[in-house]
Design an enzyme around this catalytic site. Structure first.
Site, PDB file in Angstrom:
ATOM      1  CE  LYS A  76     -11.554  47.548   8.872  1.00 43.96           C
ATOM      2  NZ  LYS A  76     -12.922  47.196   8.506  1.00 43.96           N
ATOM      3  CB  SER A 151     -14.270  50.892   9.165  1.00 44.92           C
ATOM      4  OG  SER A 151     -14.677  49.689   8.896  1.00 44.92           O
ATOM      5  CB  SER A 175     -16.586  48.566   6.717  1.00 43.95           C
ATOM      6  OG  SER A 175     -17.126  49.529   7.632  1.00 43.95           O
TER       7      SER A 175
END
Lengths: 487, 94, 479
Positions: A76, A151, A175
């Site tokens: 990420k 996210s 997330s």
């Protein structure tokens, strides 16, 4: 052989049988990215070395030793990686090349991991759809007109689209789990403190936790073996021995007690998700578990408490992005207040996207003079109540089962103008963050539109093994995880 | 109820320039969200202790040992603007 | 217009703690390095970095708390103080809000009425900010983050001080205590000790405090006193002319001798304190407290009382000795080998102190050992060298590090006492000063001193003055 479609443990088996090499696997996944990512847009950027050297030096040749996993991975875009631009998908961090490795990145490199690139995300992890990115949205591999969740939407989409074998995400209010659910894969949020946060760009420090997004439960256990463990650079890291999580992969849940909170079946739950969860309860019973309805009376307040606590911490954590030491700076053209304050205000106004600014403002408000007790302190107290609810439940139950999200993946743009309804898509995942407990999302069905449905299992702190055992057993006795999107 | 003036005050505190045309929309967003989180006022929390960390830990300490720092060049390589070994900012008025 | 005012002062002292590493990272905690060379991802506030508390900083803070007679909190935490400034890398300072390391202590000072207790409200740990320099030619400011993350302890008094003089006395006593603890070099010039003041006035007899102003930018205790004196006068003038004091922060201008408002009219601060989620709380149990207490040195007041009692010193002599912990220690080392405390104190408080001041250095940096000093004092006492020559020997000793005996024989400073050598000088002096000799004969023996002085000069300081006096007196009365 489609190497990119395999799981990590399948690839490791092939390495052992000398049927493929890390170089070959890396090349195959990279060509998959080249073929698909213009449509899925899972990556914010590829690793700078990726196109030229097919894998990192540590990975070459050494595939047989224990603890060595030369597997292509997506990281990420909020985990610092030395020499790489890390932006949290925000304009304000453009040009920030990290001089150091996050703890997890170091662990990945030490295990021979091959970093493919940095996965797209909601800016600073603010969002549940990966639409709030300065790079533009990521698309759900199952239906490109829908969001992948967020996210960690880029991480989830990369794994679901076979553009990565596995991925790392971060989870502050869901997330990891919610995008895993929307993309039909497995996402695990470990116990707070189990994985070091050093090098993870903070959203809400008391809630953030890094975890794996994988194609199945076995891979989840393997990736946990790599990243979990104490780190003296993180004061909130827990100095407890890390078990071998693969030992928890037992296909047996006889006598396991599963609690299903009645509060999870309230307003806003999509009937198709409800049906899938009810079917899951029956399946777990058939597999020998005791499944009972329970009550977690304070969980309906979780979203409200979360948005106070998380935004308060975020408003302070994001204060360092001021254009002074690193990243992006907007130099003011004409003087309004004074040159310095103008530089701060314009850098932050243009560097942050709308949702980031909304959360910074909300967090600033709840901490500001005269409101601390009414909001922040109350939020922290409700957190206590939610934790107590869960602690009490775990006296009688081994795991708690809920849907991961109230709906399947929604359309791109559907909730952009209604932040509150976006916040409510985390209604089931938030309690685990507030209470610091581990939780996993695994596929448990599909909607009539062909979109994945996920279930969430929660366990008491440091009992990831229980989650893995129940999830593994369910997975071994169902087929959902074997389904692939048609891309 | 959050007023436009509140929003301007918060924006100044948070060092975010807030153009006039964004003020209305943001005020509405924040009013909605604060209205939602206000549901916590219903709960009786008098004797409840706040939780800052869900996993209670104490006494995480480091030893007083010096470790290598970044070089001046490494530190300044990150800077949007630098001068004379320092990070350069607009003239600060005290 | 005979309204009487009472002054109310509270002080905030920031003290840099001399740990090896910074408070939350491993960078060296040193002064004077080239800009931005003692910085790392943590103290630069790079994204993703996290603080971990330096154990030594915590122990030092406990030590300060105990020395200030304060209560040590058994459970402490750190909070974030949020504000923007270019020298503050994270946009917040890690400090302590409601659970400081120490609270409710006191320091004893003296005023005209006798001993006075100055309450210490709290002492808490926090991180220092960087240094901002203004480059007017370049129309910009430059930031050096070397100082960022230096451990600080902030010591806050109750509003107990009633005059600028009391504030000044408090600061001197506090500094002495802190120096004894050896937790900081307490050097105001380097900024390792800094002081801000809050001051207000109220009519005598009124209970409520008046509106206070906060004074900053004082770089010596002397300027703290001057700033307070100026500000008290200003408050009185404003109030007596019917005006109102505004609560504000003022900067002291040492050159002009005035306080002035800040140019940036910043809105009121709203620091939004909240517990720092990146740090965990700390427990300070009795075991730790006892351990730190055991390491506490004898503090100045206790040492003063003991020196007076144990060595039969005057309060003045003992008072000068304890002003420097190293000197007091040196004194006691000398006393172990030479049982003339008063004489040792005289030498230390006189000649040695003078040398230290002239050389602008500390005792530790002088080449002086207790054995050497004792040897010198003994030489003077035995009449081997004169008192005057003894001081010359001391100067030489500090330059060369040689013993008194070596220097005396090298430089031929030994006192001349034999009659035959001295008699020649005496004859010459008497011959040259007939008027003075006449005065002595007329019954003014005090004039003898003048002749002795002249003779001393003649001998190059080597003559034994006692002997000279004896010879001159005898020579004149025999004439």
């Amino acid at each position: 052989m489609k190497l990119h479609s395999l799981t990590a443990h399948q690839i490791i088996d092939l390495y052992r049988e000398k049927k493929t090499s890390p170089q070959e696997v890396f090349k195959d996944v990279l060509s998959r990215i080249n073929a698909l990512d213009s449509r899925v847009h899972a990556y914010a950027r590829l690793y700078r070395d990726a196109p030229t050297s097919c894998c990192h030096k540590t990975a070459v040749g050494v595939v047989s030793t224990q603890g060595n996993y030369p597997i292509p991975i997506a990281i990420k875009d909020n985990m610092c990686t030395q020499g790489e631009e890390i932006t949290c998908s925000s304009r304000i961090l453009k040009g920030f090349y990290s001089p150091y490795d996050a703890h997890v990145v170091k662990k990945i490199k030490q295990s021979g991991g091959m970093i493919l690139g940095f996965a797209n995300m909601d800016e600073f992890a603010f969002g549940s759809s990966t639409e709030n990115s300065c790079y533009g949205p990521t698309y759900n591999p199952w239906d490109l007109s829908r969001v992948p969740g967020g996210s960690s939407g880029g991480s989830a989409a990369s794994v679901a689209a076979d553009e990565a074998i596995w991925a790392l995400g971060s989870d502050t209010g869901g997330s990891i789990r919610q995008p895993a659910c929307f993309c039909g894969i497995v996402g695990l949020k470990p116990t707070y403190g189990r994985v070091s946060r050093y090098g993870l760009v903070a959203f809400a420090s008391s809630l953030d936790q890094i975890g794996p997004l994988t194609k199945d439960v076995t891979d989840s256990a393997l990736l946990m073996n790599i990243i979990a463990g104490y780190d003296e650079r993180d004061s909130t890291s827990v100095n407890e021995p890390v078990p071998d999580y693969t030992k928890a992969l037992v296909n047996d849940i006889h006598g396991i007690k599963v609690g299903v909170p009645q509060e999870a079946f309230g307003q806003g739950l999509d009937p198709q998700v409800r049906k899938a969860i009810e079917a899951t309860m029956n399946q777990l019973k058939k597999l020998g578990a005791n499944v009972k309805k329970i009550s977690l009376p304070h969980t309906p307040y979780a979203v409200a408490a979360y948005y106070i606590v998380a935004t308060a911490e975020a408003s302070s954590n994001l204060a360092r992005f001021d254009g002074v030491r690193y990243g992006w700076r907007q130099s003011p053209t004409d003087v309004r207040k004074n040159a310095l304050i103008d530089m701060y205000e314009e850098t932050r106004a243009k560097g942050f996207g709308d949702e980031a600014k909304r959360r910074i403002m909300l967090g600033t408000y709840v901490l500001s003079s005269g409101y601390y007790d009414a909001y922040y302190l109350r939020g922290q107290k409700v957190r206590t109540l939610i934790k107590q609810d869960l602690d009490n439940a775990f006296k009688d139950y081994d795991v708690i089962l809920t849907p991961t999200a109230p709906t399947t993946a929604f359309k791109i743009g559907e909730k952009t103008f209604d932040p509150l309804s976006m916040y409510l898509s985390d209604i089931y995942t938030i309690p685990a963050n507030l209470a610091g407990i581990p939780a996993i999302s695994i596929p448990c069905g599909f909607s009539a539109q062909g979109m994945p449905i996920g279930m969430q299992l929660m366990a008491k702190a440091f009992d990831e093994e229980m989650l893995l055992r129940v999830a593994f057993t369910y997975e071994q006795n169902t087929e959902w995880h074997t389904k692939k999107p048609n891309l | 109820m959050i007023t436009k003036k509140d929003v301007q005050y918060i924006a100044a505190l948070a060092r975010v320039d807030l153009p006039e045309d964004k003020l209305e929309g943001l005020t509405k967003n924040l009013t909605d969200i604060v209205g939602y989180v206000k549901q916590l006022q219903k709960l009786d929390l008098k004797d409840i202790k706040p939780t800052s960390h869900a996993v209670p830990l104490t006494d995480a300490l480091r030893k007083d040992i010096v470790k290598p720092s970044l070089s001046n060049a490494q530190a300044l390589s990150l800077a949007p603007q630098a001068k004379d070994g320092c990070f350069k900012v607009p003239l600060v008025i005290e | 217009m005979t309204q009487q005012f009472e002054t109310v002062i509270g002080l905030e002292v920031h003290l840099q703690l001399s740990t090896k590493a910074k408070i939350f990272c491993g960078c060296a905690n040193v002064f004077g390095s080239p800009p931005n060379t003692n910085v790392c991802p943590v103290c630069l506030g790079l994204p993703g970095t996290l603080p971990v508390l330096n154990n030594q900083a915590l122990l030092y803070a406990i030590k300060v708390g105990l020395a200030l007679n304060a209560e040590i909190n058994p459970f402490i935490k750190f909070d974030r103080k949020n504000y923007y400034y270019p020298d503050l890398p994270k946009g917040y300072q890690i400090s302590q809000y409601d659970l400081p390391v120490a609270k409710d202590g006191f320091v004893m000072i003296k005023n005209e009425q006798g001993p006075k207790r100055v309450g210490i409200k709290r002492a808490h740990l926090e991180e220092d900010a960087g240094k901002l320099m203004h480059d007017n030619t370049g129309n910009c400011s430059l930031v050096d983050y070397n100082r960022t993350g230096t451990p600080l302890i902030e010591i806050v008094t109750e509003p107990d001080l009633r005059s600028p003089q009391e504030a000044y006395d408090y600061l001197n006593i506090l500094k002495l205590i802190l120096q004894y603890l050896e937790v900081s070099d307490c050097d105001m010039e380097k900024g390792s000790l800094r002081c801000d003041a809050n001051v207000s006035i109220r009519p005598v007899g009124q209970k409520e405090f008046g509106t206070k102003t906060e004074l900053k930018n004082m770089n010596s205790f002397r300027s703290v006193k001057s700033a307070l004196e100026y500000e008290v006068g200003r408050h009185q003038q404003v109030i007596l002319s019917g005006g109102k004091i505004m609560q504000e922060t003022l900067l002291w201008d040492d050159e002009k001798g005035v306080t002035a408002g800040m140019r940036s009219k910043e809105q009121a601060h709203d620091y939004r304190y909240f517990p720092d989620p990146d740090l965990v709380p700390f427990t300070i149990d009795d075991k730790i407290i006892d351990q730190v207490r055991a390491e506490l040195p004898e503090l100045p007041q206790a040492k003063l009382e003991r020196l007076i009692k144990q060595y039969d010193l005057s309060e003045y002599d003992a008072g000068v000795l304890i002003m420097d912990k190293a000197v007091a220690y040196f004194f006691e080392q000398c006393c172990e080998k030479y049982h003339q405390p008063k004489k040792i104190a005289n030498w230390l408080n006189g000649a040695v102190l003078k040398e230290m001041n002239e050389r602008k250095t500390s005792l530790g940096n002088l080449k002086l050992t207790p054995a050497h000093l004792i040897e010198l004092i003994q030489a003077v006492e035995d009449g081997v060298v004169s008192n005057l020559a003894g001081k010359e020997v001391l100067t030489d000793m500090l330059d060369s590090g040689y013993s008194a005996g070596t220097i005396v024989s090298q430089k031929g400073l030994a006192q001349v006492s034999d009659d035959s050598s001295l008699m020649a000088i005496v004859e010459e002096i008497i011959h040259q000063n007939p008027t003075v000799v006449e005065q002595i004969k007329q019954g003014k023996p005090s004039a003898t001193g003048f002749l002795v002085g002249q003779a001393m000069k003649k001998s190059g300081g080597k003559a034994n003055p006692k002997k000279l006096n004896e010879l001159i007196t005898r020579r004149i009365s025999n004439a």
